[in-house]
Motif scaffolding. Structure first.
Motif, PDB file in Angstrom:
ATOM      1  N   GLY A 389      31.944  30.373  58.759  1.00 46.96           N
ATOM      2  CA  GLY A 389      30.958  30.964  57.834  1.00 46.96           C
ATOM      3  C   GLY A 389      31.518  31.184  56.452  1.00 46.96           C
ATOM      4  N   GLY A 390      32.786  31.668  56.360  1.00 48.77           N
ATOM      5  CA  GLY A 390      33.372  31.848  55.031  1.00 48.77           C
ATOM      6  C   GLY A 390      33.437  30.549  54.259  1.00 48.77           C
ATOM      7  N   GLY A 391      33.814  29.463  54.938  1.00 49.75           N
ATOM      8  CA  GLY A 391      33.860  28.165  54.247  1.00 49.75           C
ATOM      9  C   GLY A 391      32.491  27.690  53.820  1.00 49.75           C
ATOM     10  N   ARG A 392      31.485  27.880  54.707  1.00 51.91           N
ATOM     11  CA  ARG A 392      30.146  27.454  54.350  1.00 51.91           C
ATOM     12  C   ARG A 392      29.599  28.257  53.171  1.00 51.91           C
ATOM     13  NH1 ARG A 392      26.893  24.644  57.700  1.00 51.91           N
ATOM     14  NH2 ARG A 392      25.525  24.753  55.874  1.00 51.91           N
ATOM     15  N   VAL A 393      29.880  29.565  53.171  1.00 48.03           N
ATOM     16  CA  VAL A 393      29.374  30.401  52.073  1.00 48.03           C
ATOM     17  C   VAL A 393      29.991  29.978  50.751  1.00 48.03           C
ATOM     18  CG1 VAL A 393      29.313  32.740  51.141  1.00 48.03           C
ATOM     19  CG2 VAL A 393      28.802  32.352  53.545  1.00 48.03           C
ATOM     20  N   ARG A 394      31.287  29.671  50.774  1.00 46.69           N
ATOM     21  CA  ARG A 394      31.940  29.231  49.531  1.00 46.69           C
ATOM     22  C   ARG A 394      31.368  27.892  49.064  1.00 46.69           C
ATOM     23  NH1 ARG A 394      36.147  32.355  51.652  1.00 46.69           N
ATOM     24  NH2 ARG A 394      37.201  33.627  50.049  1.00 46.69           N
ATOM     25  N   GLU A 395      31.095  27.009  50.028  1.00 52.08           N
ATOM     26  CA  GLU A 395      30.470  25.740  49.631  1.00 52.08           C
ATOM     27  C   GLU A 395      29.092  25.982  49.018  1.00 52.08           C
ATOM     28  OE1 GLU A 395      30.385  23.371  53.098  1.00 52.08           O
ATOM     29  OE2 GLU A 395      32.562  23.023  53.164  1.00 52.08           O
ATOM     30  N   ASP A 396      28.346  26.943  49.620  1.00 50.12           N
ATOM     31  CA  ASP A 396      27.031  27.273  49.042  1.00 50.12           C
ATOM     32  C   ASP A 396      27.186  27.844  47.640  1.00 50.12           C
ATOM     33  OD1 ASP A 396      25.875  26.416  51.351  1.00 50.12           O
ATOM     34  OD2 ASP A 396      25.661  28.440  52.231  1.00 50.12           O
ATOM     35  N   VAL A 398      29.556  27.175  45.525  1.00 53.80           N
ATOM     36  CA  VAL A 398      29.866  26.047  44.619  1.00 53.80           C
ATOM     37  C   VAL A 398      28.581  25.294  44.281  1.00 53.80           C
ATOM     38  CG1 VAL A 398      31.094  23.861  44.443  1.00 53.80           C
ATOM     39  CG2 VAL A 398      32.248  25.840  45.424  1.00 53.80           C
ATOM     40  N   GLY A 399      27.717  25.100  45.309  1.00 55.08           N
ATOM     41  CA  GLY A 399      26.445  24.420  45.045  1.00 55.08           C
ATOM     42  C   GLY A 399      25.579  25.192  44.063  1.00 55.08           C
ATOM     43  N   GLU A 400      25.510  26.519  44.215  1.00 57.96           N
ATOM     44  CA  GLU A 400      24.715  27.325  43.279  1.00 57.96           C
ATOM     45  C   GLU A 400      25.307  27.271  41.883  1.00 57.96           C
ATOM     46  OE1 GLU A 400      23.970  31.256  44.619  1.00 57.96           O
ATOM     47  OE2 GLU A 400      23.548  30.645  46.695  1.00 57.96           O
ATOM     48  N   ALA A 401      26.653  27.279  41.795  1.00 58.25           N
ATOM     49  CA  ALA A 401      27.290  27.191  40.474  1.00 58.25           C
ATOM     50  C   ALA A 401      26.970  25.857  39.808  1.00 58.25           C
ATOM     51  CB  ALA A 401      28.796  27.382  40.610  1.00 58.25           C
ATOM     52  N   GLU A 402      27.017  24.780  40.572  1.00 58.71           N
ATOM     53  CA  GLU A 402      26.695  23.464  39.994  1.00 58.71           C
ATOM     54  C   GLU A 402      25.229  23.409  39.571  1.00 58.71           C
ATOM     55  OE1 GLU A 402      27.815  20.823  43.088  1.00 58.71           O
ATOM     56  OE2 GLU A 402      29.965  20.857  42.587  1.00 58.71           O
ATOM     57  N   THR A 403      24.355  24.082  40.343  1.00 63.63           N
ATOM     58  CA  THR A 403      22.937  24.136  39.938  1.00 63.63           C
ATOM     59  C   THR A 403      22.772  24.866  38.612  1.00 63.63           C
ATOM     60  OG1 THR A 403      22.276  24.130  42.268  1.00 63.63           O
ATOM     61  CG2 THR A 403      20.656  24.889  40.651  1.00 63.63           C
ATOM     62  N   ALA A 421      23.077  35.642  36.576  1.00 60.73           N
ATOM     63  CA  ALA A 421      23.310  34.810  37.754  1.00 60.73           C
ATOM     64  C   ALA A 421      24.771  34.377  37.845  1.00 60.73           C
ATOM     65  CB  ALA A 421      22.389  33.593  37.725  1.00 60.73           C
ATOM     66  N   ILE A 422      25.378  34.010  36.692  1.00 67.77           N
ATOM     67  CA  ILE A 422      26.795  33.625  36.684  1.00 67.77           C
ATOM     68  C   ILE A 422      27.663  34.791  37.128  1.00 67.77           C
ATOM     69  CG2 ILE A 422      28.697  32.926  35.176  1.00 67.77           C
ATOM     70  CD1 ILE A 422      26.631  31.376  33.518  1.00 67.77           C
ATOM     71  N   GLU A 423      27.391  35.975  36.614  1.00 67.74           N
ATOM     72  CA  GLU A 423      28.190  37.155  36.951  1.00 67.74           C
ATOM     73  C   GLU A 423      28.055  37.489  38.443  1.00 67.74           C
ATOM     74  OE1 GLU A 423      30.861  40.151  36.345  1.00 67.74           O
ATOM     75  OE2 GLU A 423      30.246  38.542  34.988  1.00 67.74           O
ATOM     76  N   LYS A 424      26.861  37.369  38.981  1.00 68.89           N
ATOM     77  CA  LYS A 424      26.662  37.661  40.401  1.00 68.89           C
ATOM     78  C   LYS A 424      27.414  36.662  41.287  1.00 68.89           C
ATOM     79  CE  LYS A 424      22.163  39.914  39.915  1.00 68.89           C
ATOM     80  NZ  LYS A 424      20.711  39.829  40.215  1.00 68.89           N
ATOM     81  N   LEU A 425      27.439  35.380  40.900  1.00 64.05           N
ATOM     82  CA  LEU A 425      28.179  34.390  41.686  1.00 64.05           C
ATOM     83  C   LEU A 425      29.666  34.724  41.724  1.00 64.05           C
ATOM     84  CD1 LEU A 425      26.525  30.954  40.803  1.00 64.05           C
ATOM     85  CD2 LEU A 425      26.361  32.249  42.910  1.00 64.05           C
ATOM     86  N   ARG A 426      30.218  35.131  40.586  1.00 66.09           N
ATOM     87  CA  ARG A 426      31.652  35.480  40.571  1.00 66.09           C
ATOM     88  C   ARG A 426      31.929  36.722  41.446  1.00 66.09           C
ATOM     89  NH1 ARG A 426      34.786  32.566  37.383  1.00 66.09           N
ATOM     90  NH2 ARG A 426      33.896  31.406  35.633  1.00 66.09           N
ATOM     91  N   GLU A 427      31.019  37.691  41.405  1.00 65.92           N
ATOM     92  CA  GLU A 427      31.203  38.874  42.240  1.00 65.92           C
ATOM     93  C   GLU A 427      31.136  38.523  43.724  1.00 65.92           C
ATOM     94  OE1 GLU A 427      28.271  41.610  41.016  1.00 65.92           O
ATOM     95  OE2 GLU A 427      29.217  42.084  39.073  1.00 65.92           O
ATOM     96  N   ARG A 428      30.239  37.627  44.081  1.00 66.89           N
ATOM     97  CA  ARG A 428      30.145  37.216  45.482  1.00 66.89           C
ATOM     98  C   ARG A 428      31.405  36.479  45.939  1.00 66.89           C
ATOM     99  NH1 ARG A 428      24.609  34.032  45.774  1.00 66.89           N
ATOM    100  NH2 ARG A 428      25.373  33.607  47.896  1.00 66.89           N
TER     101      ARG A 428
END
Length: 855
Positions: A389-396, A398-403, A421-428
Motif C-alpha cells: 500500500g505504501g508503494g501504491r500510494v506513492r505511485e498515486d 507521483v501521478g497526481e503531481a504529474e497531473t 494542491a502542491i502543498e497538500k501533496l508534499r504534506e502527504r
C-alpha cells in the motif's frame, strides 16, 4: 386703454427694438470625420484609449460608440465615474454597459458552478433527486443569453449524461431486484430442504434441484458498472449464495459419510466426522450431529465402554500438566489478537513469537491452533498490505503531481487552488515517510520534479504580484509627493498665517483628492511590500498632518459658527406657533447653506452638526405639525361621523319599510346638525354627498307606497295565473301550493275568493264559468278605460242608468277604491266563459299598476 382692451400692440420705436440673431444650427459632421473617429475607436487597443476618445470633443454619437466599444468592467467603472456629473446620456450608457458586464460575469460564474455541480452529480453513486431538481431550477433562473455557447453545451451534455445514468441505474436496479428475489427464494428452498434432509435423510433429489438453482443464479450474476452500492448488495447476496453452495457440498459430504456409517462400510470416526467441511447452519449441523451420534453410539457402544477407563486414567495424569500451558498460551493468544485488532502490528508480531516458543512444549486443541493460524495469516497479510500500500500510494502521489504539472497549460488555472494542491501533496508524502513503506529514489525524483514544474505558474504569479505591489508603492509615493508639493503661506513672526477661503478650499480639495486616490489603490497591508509599509504610512501621515493643521483650525472656527446656528434653532422651538417662526427657520437654513459652501467640514463632523441642526429645525416643524395634527384629528373625527351618517342613509333601500325610512331620516338630520366641522378640503364634498343621498332616500319614502301596491298587483296576477293553471290541470298540487306561498300576500278581499277558487280546482271541483260583463263594464268605467266596441252600447246604458239614479237620489254617486276592490273580487272569484273576458280582465289588472287603491 382701448389697445389693451382689444389686445392690440403699439409698434415700438426702431431704437427700442433689439434684433436677436438666430442661433446657428450645428452643422452635421462630414462623413470623412465620422470615418476618422470610427477608425480611432477601432484602433484603440484597450478601454483606457477608448475612454480617452470618449472624453475628447467629439459628436455624441461617436462618444457613445467609444463607450459601447469598451469591454472591461474596470474601464466601464472609470467611464461611469468620469461622466457621473456631466453628459447624462453617456453616463447612462456607461452604467448600462457596466451593469450588463457585471450580470454577464455573474451569470457565467454561476453557470460554471452549476456545470461543475452537474459533473459532480454524475460521479455520485446515488444521485439525489432534490439536488438534481435544485440544479435544474438554478440553471433555468440564469439568463442563458449572457452565457457562452460552450457553457450551454456543457450543461446540456452533463444533464444528458445524468439522465442516461439514471435510466441505466434504474434498469440495473430492476434487474438486481428480480435476481435478488430469485436468490432469496432459492436460499429459502435450500434452507428448508437442508433441514428436512438432515433430519430424515430423504428427498435428496429436491435438495439437488436447489443446488442447481443456486449454481444457475451464480452463473447469471448481474454485470455491475460503477454502481458501488448496488455492487455491494449483489456481492453480499453472492456471498450468501456461495456460502449456501458450500453448505450444500458440506451437507452432501456428511450425508455420504453418515450413509456409510449406517451401512457399516466405514468406522464411526469422530475425527473424520469433524474433519469434514463445516456446516455454518447451526440447525442443520445439530440435526446431522444428532443422527451421527445416534449411529455412532449404536455401533461403538461396546468399544467406547472399554476405552472409557483408559481415557479417564490418561486424562487424570495429563490434566494438571497441560492445563497451565493451555492457560498461558490462551493468554498470549488473547494479547496478540487484541494488539492486532488495535492495528499494532509490531506488538502482535512480538506476541506471536512468544506463542511459537510456547508451542514447542504444548500441543493445544484444534480450536486454539486454528486461532494461531488465523493470527499468523492476518499478521502476514497486514504486513504485505502495508508494504504494498505504501508503494501504491506513492505511485498515486507521483501521478497526481504529474497531473498538476500538465495542468499549467490550462488557461483557466486557479493559482491559489493549484498552490494549495502542491502543498497538500508534499504534506502527504511526508506523512508516508513517517508511516514507512516502500519507496525509492526514482519515485522521489519524479515526484519532486513534477511538483517543481507545477509550481512554475505559482512562481510567475508571485513575481507578477510583487511587481504590482512595487508599482502600487511607486504610485503611493507619487501621491505623497504631490501632497507635499502643495504650498502653504509663510507665517510672519509668531503670528500664524491666515488662509483665505479660496486657499482653504484648495487645501480641502487636495486632501480629498489624495484620500480618494489613496483608497483606490486598496488596503496598504495587501497592496504594498511588507518591508515598505511602515515608512510609507509614516510619510503619508506626516504629509496629511502638514495640510490638516491649518485646515483644522479654520474648520474649528466654522464648526463654532454652526454650533451657534444650532443654539438659535433650538431657541425657536418654544415659539413654534408664531407666524414669523417659520421665516426665521428658513433664514437659519439659508445661513447654514452659506457656511457649508464657504468651507466644508470633515464628513463625520459635518454630519453630526447637520444632524443636530436638522433635529432642532425639525422640532420646530414637528411642534407646529403636532398642533395642526391635533386640529386635523378633530376635523377627521367629525368627517368620520358624517361618513357614518351617510353610510346609515346608504343602508336604506327602496324595499325598506316607510316608517323605518322616515325615522332614519329624522335621526340622521339631527345628528348631522350636531356634528362638528369637517376638514376644509373635503367639507364641501361631504355636504354634497349627504344632500345627494338624502334626496335619494326621500324619493324612497315617496315611492314606497307605490312599490308596495305594485307588488300587490303583481301578486294578484300571479295567483290568478296559478288558479288558471290548476283549473287546466297542467301542474301538480304541491308545486302550485309552493308557488302560491312564495307570492306576495294579498288583501283578504282578494285572497279569500282566489284561495277558494284554487282549492276547488285542486280538488277537481272547478267553479262553473260565470258571465262577468257587468262587473267588467263597471271596472272599465271606474278606471276610465275604453270598453270593446261590442260593449259600447251597454256601457252607455249603464252610464245613463247611473245618471238617472243620481238625479233621483239628488246626490252624486261615486265609485270608491273599496268598490273597485269588491268588483275585482267578484270578477276573479270564478272563471269566465269567453276568452274576450279574460283579455279584458288582463287589461284591467295592468291598469291597476298605474292607479294604487290606497285608503
Amino acid at each position: 386703454m382701448l389697445n389693451n382692451l382689444f389686445k392690440k400692440t403699439v409698434a415700438k420705436p426702431a431704437e427700442d427694438i433689439i434684433v436677436s440673431k438666430p442661433k446657428a444650427k450645428a452643422k452635421p459632421l462630414p462623413a470623412t470625420d465620422t470615418t476618422d473617429w470610427q477608425a480611432k475607436i477601432t484602433a484603440a487597443t484597450d478601454d483606457a484609449a477608448r475612454l480617452a476618445l470618449a472624453l475628447e470633443k467629439a459628436p455624441l454619437k461617436i462618444r457613445l460608440s467609444a463607450i459601447e466599444a469598451m469591454e472591461t468592467e474596470d474601464g466601464l467603472k472609470a467611464a461611469e465615474r468620469e461622466f457621473r456629473e456631466h453628459d447624462r446620456s453617456i453616463h447612462r450608457e456607461a452604467k448600462r454597459r457596466l451593469e450588463l458586464k457585471v450580470a454577464e460575469r455573474l451569470a457565467r460564474a454561476e453557470a460554471s458552478t452549476l456545470i461543475a455541480s452537474a459533473n459532480d452529480l454524475a460521479q455520485l453513486e446515488q444521485i439525489p433527486a432534490n439536488r438534481l431538481v435544485e440544479l435544474d431550477r438554478a440553471w433555468h433562473e440564469i439568463n442563458t443569453a449572457l452565457l457562452l455557447p460552450s457553457q450551454v453545451a456543457a450543461y446540456q451534455e452533463a444533464s444528458e449524461k445524468i439522465m442516461q445514468l439514471l435510466r441505466a441505474r434504474g434498469d440495473l436496479q430492476m434487474l438486481i431486484k428480480r435476481w435478488t428475489a430469485d436468490a432469496d427464494r432459492a436460499l429459502a428452498e435450500l434452507q428448508a430442504g437442508s433441514i428436512a434432509v438432515a433430519e430424515t435423510g430423504l428427498d435428496r433429489d429436491k435438495l439437488g434441484q436447489a443446488y442447481e438453482s443456486l449454481d444457475r443464479l451464480l452463473q447469471n450474476l448481474p454485470a455491475m458498472a460503477d454502481q458501488d452500492a448496488l455492487a455491494r448488495d449483489v456481492a453480499h447476496k453472492k456471498g450468501l449464495l456461495e456460502s449456501a453452495l458450500q453448505l450444500a457440498r458440506a451437507l452432501d459430504a456428511r450425508l455420504t459419510f453418515l450413509d456409510n456409517v449406517i451401512a457399516d462400510t466405514a468406522a464411526a470416526d469422530t475425527a473424520a466426522w469433524h474433519a469434514l467441511p463445516a456446516i455454518a447452519d447451526t440447525t442443520v449441523a445439530a440435526l446431522l450431529n444428532a443422527r451421527y451420534e445416534a449411529s455412532r453410539k449404536t455401533k461403538q457402544q461396546t468399544e467406547e465402554s472399554i476405552k472409557r477407563v483408559a481415557r479417564a486414567e490418561s486424562a487424570d495424569k495429563k490434566k494438571i500438566e497441560t492445563h497451565a500451558k493451555v492457560v498461558a498460551l490462551t493468554e498470549q493468544l488473547d494479547t496478540a489478537e487484541a494488539a492486532l485488532a488495535a492495528g499494532h502490528i509490531v506488538e502482535a508480531t512480538t506476541a506471536l513469537a512468544a506463542i511459537d516458543a510456547a508451542l514447542k512444549d504444548t500441543s493445544p486443541q484444534q480450536k486454539i491452533q486454528s486461532r494461531i493460524a488465523a493470527l499468523r495469516a492476518e499478521i502476514a497479510r497486514l504486513k504485505g498490505w502495508q508494504h504494498w500500500g505504501g508503494g501504491r500510494v506513492r505511485e498515486d502521489l507521483v501521478g497526481e503531481a504529474e497531473t498538476l504539472a500538465k495542468a499549467i497549460t490550462d488557461e483557466k488555472l486557479h493559482i491559489k487552488t493549484h498552490a494549495d494542491a502542491i502543498e497538500k501533496l508534499r504534506e502527504r508524502w511526508k506523512e508516508l515517510d513517517k508511516l514507512g513503506g516502500a519507496t525509492n529514489r526514482e519515485l522521489w525524483t519524479n515526484f519532486d520534479n513534477a511538483l517543481k514544474t507545477a509550481y512554475l505558474p505559482v512562481s510567475a504569479q508571485l513575481a507578477k504580484l510583487k511587481a504590482v505591489r512595487q508599482e502600487n508603492l511607486s504610485t503611493r509615493n507619487q501621491l505623497i509627493a504631490t501632497l507635499g508639493a502643495v504650498a502653504l503661506p509663510v507665517p510672519e513672526g509668531e503670528t500664524k498665517a491666515v488662509l483665505s477661503t479660496e486657499q482653504l478650499r484648495e487645501l480641502s480639495k487636495s486632501l480629498d483628492h489624495f484620500q480618494v486616490e489613496w483608497r483606490k489603490l486598496g488596503p496598504v497591508e495587501h497592496t504594498v511590500p511588507h518591508k515598505a509599509q511602515e515608512a510609507l504610512l509614516a510619510r503619508m501621515k506626516s504629509s496629511i498632518a502638514r495640510l490638516e493643521t491649518p485646515l483644522n483650525d479654520a474648520r474649528h472656527v466654522e464648526a463654532s459658527k454652526r454650533e451657534k446656528l444650532i443654539v438659535r434653532a433650538k431657541a425657536l422651538t418654544a415659539d413654534s406657533q408664531q407666524r414669523e417662526t417659520i421665516n426665521k427657520v428658513r433664514e437659519l437654513q439659508a445661513e447654514w447653506q452659506q457656511c457649508a459652501k464657504s468651507l466644508p467640514l470633515q464628513r463625520h463632523v459635518e454630519n453630526k452638526l447637520w444632524a443636530e441642526f436638522k433635529a432642532a429645525t425639525d422640532a420646530v416643524f414637528q411642534a407646529r405639525d403636532a398642533a395642526n395634527t391635533l386640529r386635523d384629528g378633530v376635523f377627521q373625527a367629525n368627517a368620520k361621523v358624517r361618513d357614518e351618517l351617510i353610510a346609515k342613509l346608504n343602508a336604506l333601500t327602496p324595499d325598506s319599510p316607510p316608517h323605518e325610512i322616515k325615522r332614519t331620516l329624522s335621526d340622521v338630520d339631527q345628528a348631522w346638525r350636531r356634528a362638528g366641522e369637517a376638514p376644509r378640503a373635503i367639507a364641501e364634498k361631504i355636504e354634497q354627498r349627504y344632500r345627494s343621498v338624502r334626496d335619494t332616500v326621500t324619493q324612497y319614502a315617496a315611492g314606497s307606497a307605490k312599490r308596495a301596491w305594485q307588488k300587490t298587483a303583481d301578486g294578484l296576477r300571479a295567483k290568478l295565473a296559478l288558479c288558471l293553471q290548476a283549473e287546466a290541470s297542467t301542474s301538480n298540487a304541491d308545486t302550485i301550493n309552493e308557488s302560491w306561498s312564495a307570492e306576495t300576500p294579498l288583501p283578504s278581499v282578494w285572497d279569500k275568493p282566489l284561495r277558494a277558487r284554487l282549492d276547488a280546482a285542486l280538488s277537481g271541483n272547478n267553479f262553473a264559468a260565470t258571465n262577468k260583463n257587468d262587473e267588467l263594464l263597471k271596472l272599465e268605467a271606474a278606471l276610465e278605460m275604453e270598453s270593446p266596441p261590442e260593449f259600447q252600447a251597454a256601457r252607455r246604458e249603464m252610464k245613463l242608468r247611473a245618471m238617472k239614479n243620481a238625479i233621483e237620489a239628488r246626490q252624486a254617486v261615486t265609485v270608491t277604491n273599496a268598490d273597485i276592490e269588491l268588483l275585482i273580487a267578484a270578477v276573479i272569484s270564478s272563471p269566465m266563459p269567453e276568452s274576450l273576458a279574460s283579455t279584458r280582465l288582463s287589461t284591467i289588472l295592468q291598469q291597476l299598476l298605474n292607479r294604487p287603491l290606497t285608503k
